[in-house]
Design a protein around this motif. Structure first.
Motif, PDB file in Angstrom:
ATOM      1  N   TRP A  89      33.791  65.799  31.752  1.00  0.00           N
ATOM      2  CA  TRP A  89      34.102  64.477  31.223  1.00  0.00           C
ATOM      3  C   TRP A  89      33.628  64.368  29.778  1.00  0.00           C
ATOM      4  CZ3 TRP A  89      37.529  62.231  33.983  1.00  0.00           C
ATOM      5  CH2 TRP A  89      37.501  62.288  35.376  1.00  0.00           C
ATOM      6  N   MET A  90      34.456  63.700  28.956  1.00  0.00           N
ATOM      7  CA  MET A  90      34.102  63.553  27.549  1.00  0.00           C
ATOM      8  C   MET A  90      34.059  62.103  27.090  1.00  0.00           C
ATOM      9  SD  MET A  90      33.536  66.623  26.668  1.00  0.00           S
ATOM     10  CE  MET A  90      33.292  66.371  24.932  1.00  0.00           C
ATOM     11  N   GLY A  91      34.823  61.211  27.706  1.00  0.00           N
ATOM     12  CA  GLY A  91      34.827  59.836  27.240  1.00  0.00           C
ATOM     13  C   GLY A  91      35.934  59.026  27.880  1.00  0.00           C
ATOM     14  N   THR A  92      36.379  57.988  27.162  1.00  0.00           N
ATOM     15  CA  THR A  92      37.330  57.025  27.707  1.00  0.00           C
ATOM     16  C   THR A  92      38.398  56.696  26.676  1.00  0.00           C
ATOM     17  OG1 THR A  92      35.655  56.022  29.129  1.00  0.00           O
ATOM     18  CG2 THR A  92      37.586  54.693  28.651  1.00  0.00           C
ATOM     19  N   ILE A  93      39.663  56.731  27.098  1.00  0.00           N
ATOM     20  CA  ILE A  93      40.764  56.235  26.272  1.00  0.00           C
ATOM     21  C   ILE A  93      40.772  54.718  26.387  1.00  0.00           C
ATOM     22  CG2 ILE A  93      43.261  56.203  25.938  1.00  0.00           C
ATOM     23  CD1 ILE A  93      41.956  58.853  25.189  1.00  0.00           C
ATOM     24  N   THR A  94      40.666  54.035  25.251  1.00  0.00           N
ATOM     25  CA  THR A  94      40.596  52.576  25.252  1.00  0.00           C
ATOM     26  C   THR A  94      41.841  51.900  24.675  1.00  0.00           C
ATOM     27  OG1 THR A  94      39.454  52.622  23.116  1.00  0.00           O
ATOM     28  CG2 THR A  94      38.083  52.588  25.105  1.00  0.00           C
ATOM     29  N   GLU A  95      42.681  52.651  23.953  1.00  0.00           N
ATOM     30  CA  GLU A  95      43.909  52.088  23.389  1.00  0.00           C
ATOM     31  C   GLU A  95      45.048  53.085  23.591  1.00  0.00           C
ATOM     32  OE1 GLU A  95      44.443  49.161  21.961  1.00  0.00           O
ATOM     33  OE2 GLU A  95      42.367  48.449  22.015  1.00  0.00           O
ATOM     34  N   TYR A 115      43.860  56.252  21.521  1.00  0.00           N
ATOM     35  CA  TYR A 115      42.565  56.179  20.857  1.00  0.00           C
ATOM     36  C   TYR A 115      41.490  56.074  21.926  1.00  0.00           C
ATOM     37  CZ  TYR A 115      38.564  53.605  18.918  1.00  0.00           C
ATOM     38  OH  TYR A 115      37.309  53.177  18.603  1.00  0.00           O
ATOM     39  N   GLY A 116      40.375  56.788  21.739  1.00  0.00           N
ATOM     40  CA  GLY A 116      39.310  56.742  22.725  1.00  0.00           C
ATOM     41  C   GLY A 116      37.940  56.855  22.099  1.00  0.00           C
ATOM     42  N   GLU A 117      36.921  56.783  22.965  1.00  0.00           N
ATOM     43  CA  GLU A 117      35.532  56.875  22.527  1.00  0.00           C
ATOM     44  C   GLU A 117      34.832  57.984  23.295  1.00  0.00           C
ATOM     45  OE1 GLU A 117      33.439  53.194  22.641  1.00  0.00           O
ATOM     46  OE2 GLU A 117      35.105  52.038  21.806  1.00  0.00           O
ATOM     47  N   LEU A 118      34.205  58.879  22.567  1.00  0.00           N
ATOM     48  CA  LEU A 118      33.428  59.950  23.173  1.00  0.00           C
ATOM     49  C   LEU A 118      32.137  59.397  23.760  1.00  0.00           C
ATOM     50  CD1 LEU A 118      33.882  62.643  20.381  1.00  0.00           C
ATOM     51  CD2 LEU A 118      34.782  62.799  22.709  1.00  0.00           C
ATOM     52  N   GLY A 119      31.726  59.932  24.890  1.00  0.00           N
ATOM     53  CA  GLY A 119      30.469  59.544  25.510  1.00  0.00           C
ATOM     54  C   GLY A 119      30.520  58.267  26.303  1.00  0.00           C
ATOM     55  N   ARG A 120      31.630  57.567  26.303  1.00  0.00           N
ATOM     56  CA  ARG A 120      31.758  56.316  27.059  1.00  0.00           C
ATOM     57  C   ARG A 120      32.321  56.623  28.449  1.00  0.00           C
ATOM     58  NH1 ARG A 120      35.177  50.908  25.231  1.00  0.00           N
ATOM     59  NH2 ARG A 120      35.309  49.938  27.310  1.00  0.00           N
ATOM     60  N   ARG A 121      31.623  56.147  29.464  1.00  0.00           N
ATOM     61  CA  ARG A 121      32.060  56.405  30.844  1.00  0.00           C
ATOM     62  C   ARG A 121      32.971  55.269  31.307  1.00  0.00           C
ATOM     63  NH1 ARG A 121      30.342  60.037  34.418  1.00  0.00           N
ATOM     64  NH2 ARG A 121      28.501  60.522  33.157  1.00  0.00           N
ATOM     65  N   ALA A 122      34.145  55.628  31.799  1.00  0.00           N
ATOM     66  CA  ALA A 122      35.119  54.634  32.249  1.00  0.00           C
ATOM     67  C   ALA A 122      34.727  54.068  33.608  1.00  0.00           C
ATOM     68  CB  ALA A 122      36.506  55.271  32.331  1.00  0.00           C
ATOM     69  N   SER A 123      35.090  52.825  33.828  1.00  0.00           N
ATOM     70  CA  SER A 123      34.882  52.183  35.126  1.00  0.00           C
ATOM     71  C   SER A 123      36.062  52.534  36.016  1.00  0.00           C
ATOM     72  CB  SER A 123      34.769  50.663  34.957  1.00  0.00           C
ATOM     73  OG  SER A 123      34.696  50.033  36.214  1.00  0.00           O
ATOM     74  N   THR A 124      35.808  53.280  37.082  1.00  0.00           N
ATOM     75  CA  THR A 124      36.867  53.703  37.995  1.00  0.00           C
ATOM     76  C   THR A 124      36.640  53.097  39.380  1.00  0.00           C
ATOM     77  OG1 THR A 124      35.626  55.740  38.476  1.00  0.00           O
ATOM     78  CG2 THR A 124      37.310  55.850  36.753  1.00  0.00           C
ATOM     79  N   VAL A 125      37.649  53.232  40.235  1.00  0.00           N
ATOM     80  CA  VAL A 125      37.622  52.629  41.562  1.00  0.00           C
ATOM     81  C   VAL A 125      37.505  53.729  42.621  1.00  0.00           C
ATOM     82  CG1 VAL A 125      38.900  51.226  43.227  1.00  0.00           C
ATOM     83  CG2 VAL A 125      39.060  50.731  40.773  1.00  0.00           C
TER      84      VAL A 125
END
Length: 570
Positions: free
Chosen positions: A266-272, A279-289
């Motif tokens: 895992w590297m991060g989260t795509i936010t846009e 576009y995404g942010e490295l080191g950010r953990r996504a909220s998953t279900v």
């Protein structure tokens, strides 16, 4: 000295993470040459070459595309490869843009390059291109975004056959068996391992079943990452986890070559997810279900699946539908008669009551599709209701399977008398029939209320679909006021394994907060009529429900509908 060292350190950091120098679109000329970066094997970033053929100006809304011929790195053999979307290209060490478009069935590795000005949020106007390509305008019709390869792990081929057309409409190219699996270690990886030209996979589902969309990193600015060079799904603001991936091999294909890859960490989260890039942010953990599915069948011991699914109002219902379908298809037949009973819950994070899943589906064909859609449709309704409190915490499903077609049909409905009076009781005899001469007889009694107006009463015995349609009519034009109201409405929907007696009349009625108020007193009707322009109270000309009764039929699925009329005399 300490301050000087700190200044040097800050300068080094700023140079390391600053956006690369940009080669502007206005300076692009035919014949210019440069290099690109992508991964074709393992984690190694390789270089390829390109030559500018020209610029297709205004090919999209205020967008231009650089047309280029690629070479090197076996591209003459493979052509433009699915999975290299986002591969950065440079002229004189300056970033030009990303490989993003290609021609279907093209023999030559000619690609459309998305200018970096369109991808980065620089805020400056994009200058018009001065030198246009000499390619004919008819060629522009076939220049399309490079399809994003969507790798499925653990899914059946029947699932891809069933849903592939839906995915292609979204610009995705489903691939079975081109991923090594969806179990990725939970620890976040080192951002330094990811560089422009590196491979990433956006994980829509991970675990026993996995779905990953592959693409290439165009640029990294601090903890910000830009990739793909085109939209993924155009869902706008989102939260999609992505992982660093390595390429096992590139498979040359007559239609379109593609990479076979494997997610690593895992590297991060795509936010846009926008039209020109993700576009995404490295080191950010996504909220998953968390999603769990357990199957109980007559021919096997329980099968269980455990996954982590993206929490997205558009994607989540569709992904859950595919997961349920595949879980059934993997162990049970999807052609021929069968019955599926689903039990489960969808829990929410802010104290909202859970959504209850309790329904049965049966038939000769397409039963697995009905069952999977029966789970996805209420989830879609919830996620599109517009309440932040309806954020899903987890989903748990249990599916009981039978190879018998447990279906009964509403065959006959008879009444004891055709005329009645207020205060009298009407007796109804309901007959439901099934295969092998099965008959179910039920007797019901309805007492006409004292003071009921003269007129025709309709008695309808129907299946859950017809009963639910009547309830859905009450919600048209009514905005839910709270998350609990949304859940209460869905939990009150009728189950397929019961019949329902609905007593209704066609007299004028009013609808108040989604509920029928049949034949109100004249004084009340006058007040409601004044407010009928508002969604809180509206006149309805359809039949209004007077009473509704549930009829138990065992575990069999009920189909069909019958109606009789009784005249109420004064």
């Amino acid at each position: 000295m300490a301050a000087f060292r700190a200044l040097i350190f800050l300068l080094l950091i700023s140079n390391l993470f600053a956006i690369s120098a940009i080669f502007p679109l206005k300076d692009i000329r035919p014949g210019q040459r440069g290099i690109g970066k992508t991964v074709l094997s393992g984690d190694r970033i390789e270089e390829f070459q390109f030559e500018v053929l020209g610029v297709l100006d205004n090919i999209g809304p205020k967008q231009s595309v650089i047309l280029a011929r690629l070479s090197g790195a076996q591209l003459e053999k493979t052509g433009v490869i699915q999975g290299m979307s986002g591969s950065p290209v440079y002229i004189d060490g300056k970033l030009v843009g990303a490989v993003a478009l290609g021609f279907s069935f093209s023999k030559d590795p000619i690609a459309g390059i998305r200018p970096i000005e369109d991808m980065l949020p620089l805020g400056a106007p994009i200058p018009p291109a001065q030198h246009l390509a000499s390619a004919p305008k008819s060629a522009m019709r076939d220049l399309v975004e490079i399809a994003t390869p969507l790798s499925f792990g653990g899914f059946t081929s029947g699932t891809l056959d069933r849903f592939s057309e839906d995915m292609r409409k979204l610009g995705l190219e489903p691939r079975q068996g081109v991923s090594s699996g969806g179990h990725i270690p939970p620890k976040m990886g080192d951002p330094a391992q990811l560089q422009p030209g590196g491979m990433i996979t956006v994980q829509l589902l991970s675990g026993d079943l996995s779905i990953g969309a592959d693409g290439t990193v165009t640029e990294i600015d601090g903890n910000r990452i830009f990739a793909f060079g085109h939209r993924f799904l155009s869902v706008g603001g989102t939260e999609l986890p992505f992982a660093r991936a390595s390429v096992i091999t590139v498979l040359a294909n007559l239609s379109s070559s593609f990479k076979i890859s494997s997610a690593r960490e895992w590297m991060g989260t795509i936010t846009e997810d926008r039209s020109t890039s993700v576009y995404g942010e490295l080191g950010r953990r996504a909220s998953t279900v968390p999603v769990s599915i357990e199957l109980h069948g007559a021919r096997h011991s329980p099968f269980s699946y455990h996954m982590q699914m993206v929490n997205d109002r558009i994607l989540s219902p569709f992904i859950l539908q595919m997961a349920v379908f595949s879980a059934i298809d993997a162990t049970e037949r999807t052609l021929g008669m069968g019955s599926f009973t689903l039990h489960g819950e969808v829990d929410f994070q802010q104290g909202v009551p859970p959504l209850k899943i309790d329904n049965t589906y049966a038939g000769d064909f397409g039963v697995a599709q009905q069952a999977s859609f029966g789970v996805a449709s209420p989830l879609s309704y919830i996620m599109s209701a517009g309440f932040d409190a309806l954020k899903i915490k987890d989903i748990r499903l249990a599916i009981d399977v039978s190879e018998k077609k447990q279906i009964v049909q509403v065959d006959q409905l008879a009444v004891s008398k055709r005329e009645t009076h207020p205060g009298d009781t009407v007796e109804l005899a309901v007959t439901l029939s099934g295969e092998n001469g099965l008959e179910i007889l039920r007797t019901l009694h309805y007492r006409v209320p004292v003071g009921a107006p003269a007129g025709t009463l309709q008695f309808t015995v129907s299946d859950a679909t017809s009963a639910n349609l009547a309830d859905f009519q009450q919600t048209i034009g009514v905005q839910p006021k709270s998350p609990s109201q949304v859940i209460s409405f869905l939990n009150a929907l009728h189950s397929n394994n019961k019949a329902y007696l609905r007593v209704w009349r066609t007299d004028a009625a009013f609808q108040v907060q989604g509920a029928d108020l049949p034949d109100p007193p004249p004084s009340v009707a006058l007040l409601l009529a004044k407010s009928q322009a508002t969604p809180q109270a509206a006149w309805v000309g359809r039949g209004s429900t007077v009473s509704q009764t549930q009829i138990d039929t065992g575990d069999a699925v009920v189909q069909g509908s019958k109606t009789v009329q009784v005249e109420v005399k004064e």
